[in-house]
Design an enzyme around this catalytic site. Structure first.
Site, PDB file in Angstrom:
ATOM      1  N   HIS A  41      -5.805  -1.664   4.920  1.00  0.00           N
ATOM      2  CA  HIS A  41      -5.371  -0.268   5.051  1.00  0.00           C
ATOM      3  C   HIS A  41      -6.510   0.492   5.730  1.00  0.00           C
ATOM      4  O   HIS A  41      -7.476   0.882   5.094  1.00  0.00           O
ATOM      5  CB  HIS A  41      -5.097   0.273   3.637  1.00  0.00           C
ATOM      6  CG  HIS A  41      -4.654   1.706   3.573  1.00  0.00           C
ATOM      7  ND1 HIS A  41      -3.821   2.164   2.579  1.00  0.00           N
ATOM      8  CD2 HIS A  41      -4.922   2.789   4.341  1.00  0.00           C
ATOM      9  CE1 HIS A  41      -3.606   3.472   2.742  1.00  0.00           C
ATOM     10  NE2 HIS A  41      -4.265   3.867   3.805  1.00  0.00           N
TER      11      HIS A  41
ATOM     12  N   THR B  56       0.868  -1.165   0.000  1.00  0.00           N
ATOM     13  CA  THR B  56       0.000   0.000   0.000  1.00  0.00           C
ATOM     14  C   THR B  56       0.915   1.228   0.000  1.00  0.00           C
ATOM     15  O   THR B  56       1.940   1.245   0.663  1.00  0.00           O
ATOM     16  CB  THR B  56      -1.038  -0.030   1.153  1.00  0.00           C
ATOM     17  OG1 THR B  56      -1.985   1.013   0.949  1.00  0.00           O
ATOM     18  CG2 THR B  56      -0.421   0.108   2.517  1.00  0.00           C
TER      19      THR B  56
ATOM     20  N   CYS C 137      -3.108   6.782   8.323  1.00  0.00           N
ATOM     21  CA  CYS C 137      -3.732   5.458   8.198  1.00  0.00           C
ATOM     22  C   CYS C 137      -2.718   4.392   8.629  1.00  0.00           C
ATOM     23  O   CYS C 137      -1.539   4.683   8.806  1.00  0.00           O
ATOM     24  CB  CYS C 137      -4.127   5.183   6.757  1.00  0.00           C
ATOM     25  SG  CYS C 137      -5.234   6.402   6.042  1.00  0.00           S
TER      26      CYS C 137
END
Lengths: 161, 210
Positions: A46, A23, A29
């Site tokens: 995520h 990711t 996040c």
């Protein structure tokens, strides 16, 4: 070489060797990997927010630490991973802007990290490595063949956790 | 018409998007004027966009999740709550500092404290111009915080507004305004993101008679 599976914000996917999963540009996040080193089955989620119960519009389960990690856990087991062998690695949760106030809205990175750790503890999945907090973004790559979780930040050499 | 209340950010109508686009147009017009005065040169604005953007597509607006960008963020309070963000890619940001400070800058070096501070102030001036035109237009009082600056991957910078939108739905409302000094080589362009809370979004619409 396998493929690199890419997930974005509020998404999750499973991965098995020779593929790897990534990711890009995690800020506040968190990227959470759950894997079974014996079967090499893994998955990544995520997440963006700590708690789905605090938000009315919460159908996107991968967006939240509580529901996203639960679903990931169920999915890797369903894919054939052994429950008692599962381990995890997590990264992200930075504070991107150096806010002086301690407004809760702005400390979301820390709260995400706390929520992810809490949920993994609840599921009894040991956290082998954690690289959270600080103030820089991270791109993460997980290689289920070796269990290496590679973290890349701007202006720093990539490192394994 | 006054009773349209948006509860989820997916419910925005075409008419409302038109209005937001116009707000973007006027706001960035004022911002461009402020920048033109600062640099003592002509600054053009491009036709602004207002769209609902899925989270996964948000970083693409500024060149992909790993593209290095400069983000200047202000939090908004009083009648409009939320955030305002101004984003520039690294190269145009350096061009801007060069023009403002009359210095040469090594494009690969890290920016100095002074150069960062200059960028922060530029961000403050142009977002201030944008917000004051929004305030005039809506007759709403907007209190902006001091500007915060970060230079990092676009995905990481944009996670901050995306998380705010994440509390409401799976899309971000992007009011994108781009300006340019019309010179291809040393182009200066940037993007505005206005991130009102859902209540403030409704307040803006109501104040405009929608």
């Amino acid at each position: 070489m396998g493929n690199m599976i890419k997930i974005g914000m509020a998404e999750a996917a499973l991965c098995t060797p020779p593929d790897a999963i990534t990711t890009l540009g995690l800020g506040s996040c968190i990227g959470i990997v759950i894997y079974d080193p014996t079967t090499k089955i893994c998955g990544m989620v995520h997440i963006m927010l700590p708690d789905s119960t605090k938000i009315r519009n919460n159908e996107t389960r991968a967006k939240f630490a509580d529901t996203g990690i639960q679903d990931l856990y169920n999915a890797v087991i369903k894919a054939g991973a052994k429950k008692e062998k599962l381990v995890s690695k997590i990264a992200g949760g930075a504070q991107m802007f150096a806010f002086k106030s301690d407004n809760d809205m702005l400390r979301v990175g820390d709260r995400n990290a706390e929520a992810a750790v809490k949920k993994l503890n609840e599921l009894k999945v040991p956290i082998l490595a954690q690289d959270t907090g600080k103030n820089s973004g991270r791109t993460v790559e997980f290689y289920p063949e070796t269990g290496v979780f590679l973290v890349k930040s701007v202006g720093k050499p990539p490192y394994e956790i | 018409m006054g009773d349209i209340v948006v509860e989820n950010i997916t419910e925005v109508s075409d008419l409302q998007l038109d209005v937001l686009r116009e707000i973007g147009n006027i706001g960035s017009g004022h911002a461009a004027t402020a920048l033109a005065k600062l640099l003592n040169q002509k600054v053009d604005i491009k036709i602004p966009k207002a769209e609902l953007c899925a989270f996964r597509d948000l970083p693409e607006v500024v060149g992909g999740a790993e593209n290095i960008v400069v983000g200047i963020l202000l939090t908004l309070s009083q009648d409009i709550n939320g955030m305002m963000m101004f984003i520039m890619e690294r190269k145009p940001a350096i061009n801007l500092v060069k023009k403002l400070m009359w210095t040469e800058i090594d494009e690969n070096a890290e920016l100095t404290e002074m150069q960062l501070s200059a960028l922060q102030e530029i961000g403050n001036i142009i977002t201030g111009a944008y917000l004051s035109s929004l305030s005039d237009l809506t007759h709403l009082t907007i209190q902006a915080s001091v500007p915060y600056i970060a230079i990092d991957m676009a995905g990481a910078i944009l996670s901050v507004p995306a998380i705010e939108f994440g509390k409401l739905g799976d899309n971000a409302l992007l009011i994108e305004a781009e300006f340019s000094d019309g010179n291809d080589e040393d182009d200066i362009n940037g993007y505005f993101l206005l991130i009102p809370t859902i209540e403030s979004y409704n307040a803006i619409m109501t104040s405009l008679g929608l």
